[in-house]
Design an enzyme around this catalytic site. Sequence first.
Site, PDB file in Angstrom:
ATOM      1  N   HIS A  27       0.867  -1.195   0.000  1.00 46.29           N
ATOM      2  CA  HIS A  27       0.000   0.000   0.000  1.00 46.29           C
ATOM      3  C   HIS A  27       0.891   1.227   0.000  1.00 46.29           C
ATOM      4  O   HIS A  27       1.338   1.693   1.057  1.00 46.29           O
ATOM      5  CB  HIS A  27      -0.917  -0.040   1.232  1.00 46.29           C
ATOM      6  N   HIS A  30       1.394   4.874  -2.396  1.00 46.83           N
ATOM      7  CA  HIS A  30       1.050   5.751  -3.527  1.00 46.83           C
ATOM      8  C   HIS A  30       2.336   6.395  -4.003  1.00 46.83           C
ATOM      9  O   HIS A  30       2.993   7.105  -3.223  1.00 46.83           O
ATOM     10  CB  HIS A  30       0.057   6.822  -3.080  1.00 46.83           C
ATOM     11  N   HIS A  83      -9.446   1.042  -1.323  1.00 43.89           N
ATOM     12  CA  HIS A  83      -9.418   1.667  -0.012  1.00 43.89           C
ATOM     13  C   HIS A  83     -10.837   1.613   0.547  1.00 43.89           C
ATOM     14  O   HIS A  83     -11.799   1.989  -0.142  1.00 43.89           O
ATOM     15  CB  HIS A  83      -9.022   3.143  -0.120  1.00 43.89           C
ATOM     16  N   GLU A  93     -11.155   3.459   5.940  1.00 42.16           N
ATOM     17  CA  GLU A  93     -10.105   4.363   6.463  1.00 42.16           C
ATOM     18  C   GLU A  93     -10.852   5.462   7.223  1.00 42.16           C
ATOM     19  O   GLU A  93     -10.822   5.503   8.441  1.00 42.16           O
ATOM     20  CB  GLU A  93      -9.272   4.932   5.308  1.00 42.16           C
ATOM     21  N   ASP A 117       1.821   3.979   2.911  1.00 43.74           N
ATOM     22  CA  ASP A 117       0.809   4.843   2.278  1.00 43.74           C
ATOM     23  C   ASP A 117       1.461   5.985   1.484  1.00 43.74           C
ATOM     24  O   ASP A 117       1.616   5.866   0.269  1.00 43.74           O
ATOM     25  CB  ASP A 117      -0.164   5.370   3.338  1.00 43.74           C
ATOM     26  N   ASP A 118       1.800   7.082   2.174  1.00 45.89           N
ATOM     27  CA  ASP A 118       2.405   8.252   1.520  1.00 45.89           C
ATOM     28  C   ASP A 118       3.594   8.698   2.373  1.00 45.89           C
ATOM     29  O   ASP A 118       3.523   9.721   3.065  1.00 45.89           O
ATOM     30  CB  ASP A 118       1.371   9.381   1.417  1.00 45.89           C
TER      31      ASP A 118
HETATM   32  N1  ADE Z   1      -4.366   8.817  -1.841  1.00 44.89           N
HETATM   33  C1  ADE Z   1      -3.152   8.885  -1.316  1.00 44.89           C
HETATM   34  N2  ADE Z   1      -3.170   8.506  -0.038  1.00 44.89           N
HETATM   35  C2  ADE Z   1      -4.456   8.171   0.254  1.00 44.89           C
HETATM   36  C3  ADE Z   1      -5.112   7.693   1.403  1.00 44.89           C
HETATM   37  N3  ADE Z   1      -4.486   7.473   2.561  1.00 44.89           N
HETATM   38  N4  ADE Z   1      -6.443   7.486   1.330  1.00 44.89           N
HETATM   39  C4  ADE Z   1      -7.100   7.715   0.202  1.00 44.89           C
HETATM   40  N5  ADE Z   1      -6.530   8.167  -0.902  1.00 44.89           N
HETATM   41  C5  ADE Z   1      -5.208   8.384  -0.884  1.00 44.89           C
HETATM   42 ZN    ZN Z   2      -3.648   4.803   0.505  1.00 40.63          ZN
END
Ligand code: ADE
Ligand code: ZN
Length: 352
Positions: A22, A24, A202, A205, A283-284
């Site tokens: 996971h 991005h 997703h 969340e 994630d990011d």
């Molecule tokens: N795009 C990038 N990070 C995300 C996240 N945590 N939830 C939804 N969309 C995303």
């Molecule tokens: Zn994500």
Amino acid sequence: MANTLPDRIPALVQALLKAELHLHIEGTLEPELAFAMAKRNGVALRFDSVEALRAAYDFDDLQSFLDLYYEIASVLRTERDFHDLAAAYLERMAAENVRHVEIFFDPQTHTARGVAYEAVLDGLSAALAEAEAARGITGRLILSFLRDRSAEEAMATLEAALPRLDRIAAVGLDSAERGNPPAKFEAVFARARAEGLVAVAHAGEEGPPAYIREALDRLHVARIDHGVRCEEDPNLVARLRIEQVPLTVCPLSNVRLRVFDSLADHNLKRLLDAGLLVTINSDDPAYFGGYLSTNYVETQRALALEEADLVTLAKNGFTASLLPAEAKAVHLAAVDHAYEDFLVTQDPHRLP
Ligand code: ADE
Ligand code: ZN
């Protein structure tokens, strides 16, 4: 199992072979690289410096993060940019002993600005091929639809991807979750599956547990990204355990986006102990304070995870991956070996 000494956890996490499921790619854009790309592409950013940009990484929720994330992604223009972005991430992952990655990319974020889909795809694919050849790290791409945009636009995005579908392993669903239920994308996911792609989404969340059920029943996803709100529905937790639906959990992200107040409040350990197929992911990472290993280490500290939990989490990453069964088996055995080797380095009198 021996008592866990906190100071050997970073070494253990480094030693374990890991997978990330996971991630991005746009979320790996570090401020330094963003400024370098802005300069070479002649794009103006409203921040004066790297420090000023980093100081803006203080989010109230998912939407406040997404607003900045899409803004900074505007520096990505050329095939070279996408290559360099992915190459930087893959180099970090190889250094962290990560052996397999499954990477989301959001074509609509770029095509809406006039960037060709082929530039995005070719840049990312080239970086993956180079990393596999040079470092032995394998990767897959997951084309992710923006759920706050229309289903028609998602279908057009899929159709634009059809000529190069061999480069894509799966489709995903991301962006603002609340008010954008999975069912909105039922037709596009059905089409993607008919084309031979795996589906992931997703769900849970910020959105309710009902969205997790909907992703399973209407989109037929093979795993749920995040999914942490499943806990509000005990029957759903039971289903996720029985069906062993993987959850790609992102602990640091969840704290930064205020899904949990602190890492100590995170439900990862409870979900793991309940028998769910939980994985740890970043994630990011450029925005949320750490890449994959940092997520493992900080989660271990906050939740007092056992060493056995860390081994399980590392193995779950391969089990839940899109790799073929033979490759999974090789990786799973290698994780066990890595842990055995680690125990020997910690205690030279231990018999290998
Ligand atoms: N795009 C990038 N990070 C995300 C996240 N945590 N939830 C939804 N969309 C995303
Ligand atoms: Zn994500």
